[in-house]
Design an enzyme around this catalytic site. Structure first.
Site, mmCIF file in Angstrom:
data_model
loop_
_atom_site.group_PDB
_atom_site.id
_atom_site.type_symbol
_atom_site.label_atom_id
_atom_site.label_comp_id
_atom_site.label_asym_id
_atom_site.label_seq_id
_atom_site.Cartn_x
_atom_site.Cartn_y
_atom_site.Cartn_z
ATOM 1 N N CYS A 192 -48.757 13.014 -72.436
ATOM 2 C CA CYS A 192 -49.913 12.459 -71.742
ATOM 3 C C CYS A 192 -50.126 13.140 -70.405
ATOM 4 O O CYS A 192 -51.228 13.179 -69.888
ATOM 5 C CB CYS A 192 -49.705 10.955 -71.530
ATOM 6 S SG CYS A 192 -51.101 10.094 -70.804
ATOM 7 N N CYS A 238 -54.191 6.159 -74.196
ATOM 8 C CA CYS A 238 -53.994 5.374 -75.413
ATOM 9 C C CYS A 238 -54.359 3.910 -75.198
ATOM 10 O O CYS A 238 -55.038 3.294 -76.025
ATOM 11 C CB CYS A 238 -52.542 5.465 -75.859
ATOM 12 S SG CYS A 238 -51.913 7.125 -76.161
ATOM 13 N N GLY A 259 -47.245 2.850 -71.521
ATOM 14 C CA GLY A 259 -47.272 4.269 -71.856
ATOM 15 C C GLY A 259 -48.519 4.945 -71.335
ATOM 16 O O GLY A 259 -49.099 4.535 -70.326
ATOM 17 N N CYS A 260 -48.943 5.984 -72.022
ATOM 18 C CA CYS A 260 -50.095 6.781 -71.596
ATOM 19 C C CYS A 260 -51.365 5.941 -71.509
ATOM 20 O O CYS A 260 -51.744 5.267 -72.465
ATOM 21 C CB CYS A 260 -50.303 7.927 -72.581
ATOM 22 S SG CYS A 260 -51.754 8.934 -72.230
ATOM 23 N N PHE A 261 -52.034 5.987 -70.354
ATOM 24 C CA PHE A 261 -53.229 5.144 -70.206
ATOM 25 C C PHE A 261 -54.399 5.597 -71.065
ATOM 26 O O PHE A 261 -55.302 4.817 -71.340
ATOM 27 C CB PHE A 261 -53.648 4.955 -68.751
ATOM 28 C CG PHE A 261 -53.784 6.178 -67.880
ATOM 29 C CD1 PHE A 261 -53.922 7.454 -68.385
ATOM 30 C CD2 PHE A 261 -53.781 6.029 -66.493
ATOM 31 C CE1 PHE A 261 -54.058 8.561 -67.552
ATOM 32 C CE2 PHE A 261 -53.908 7.119 -65.646
ATOM 33 C CZ PHE A 261 -54.052 8.394 -66.180
#
Length: 217
Positions: A23, A55, A51-53
């Site tokens: 990410c 997513c 986690g990855c923003f």
């Protein structure tokens, strides 16, 4: 020698592919224009990190009653953090999403259920393939009711037998949200060809959709 040369070429190719699968790498995508915000006045707001923003934003924007989801940073003391600073893991912030929702259509408890259905909540400090405190799992609460709901859902999930490991999600009081740079907003939607989006974000979104079809727009 020829075999050794070929092996080296394969190793180099694999190593070069790693940055594209994180990410923290935006590839060659150009910054998107700041997305036009709908009329958000009167809507409720919730904050989540998992986690990855890129997513997480895509997941929440697929849910009925969610009018907007904004990528940003929260959970740490650093003022006006940048993507590079947060990605370095030293700010205390996590990549987070600010969710604007209509409480007459979807309630906070359902958003928490969406949160758990869209990740592996037992992973400490990350969601594959992104690891570090900046990718940790957090539900932020703004009042006692939200705190109680977050704790109830965490306890229920832990006792459900769905996971063999403890639920790693932090439940923290919300303090401040810093909106991320413009090119991070709607990243998955605007960059469908990005290797990370294709390999991680879209599959994660599709797994969530399969789990909770009843909440989708």
């Amino acid at each position: 020698k020829k075999k050794l040369k070929n092996m080296r070429a394969i190793i180099v190719a694999v190593l070069l592919s790693f940055p594209l699968m994180m990410c923290s790498s935006s590839g060659t995508a150009l910054p998107a224009e700041q997305k036009e915000r709908k009329d958000l006045e009167g809507l409720s707001v919730a904050y989540f990190a998992s986690g990855c923003f890129w997513c997480v934003e895509a997941v929440y924007e697929s849910v009925k009653g969610v009018e907007e989801a904004v990528s940003g940073y929260s959970g740490g003391p650093e003022m006006n953090p940048t993507y590079q600073q947060v990605g370095g893991g030293a700010t205390g912030h996590a990549e987070a999403v600010k969710v604007y929702y209509d409480p007459t259509v979807v309630d906070f408890r359902t958003l928490v259920k969406v949160y758990y259905a869209s990740q592996n909540p037992t992973t400490v400090n990350g969601q594959h393939p992104d690891y570090g405190t900046q990718y940790r799992s957090i539900i932020f609460y703004s009042n006692d009711e939200e705190k109680a709901i977050a704790e109830e859902e965490k306890k229920a999930l832990g006792e459900s037998g769905m996971h063999n490991e403890p639920i790693a999600t932090e439940i923290s009081m919300f303090t401040k949200f810093w909106e991320a740079e413009a090119y991070h907003q709607d990243y998955e939607k605007l960059n469908p060809g990005n290797p990370y989006v294709k390999a991680v974000s879209i599959p994660r979104l599709n797994r969530f959709k399969a789990k909770m079809p009843e909440v989708l727009k």
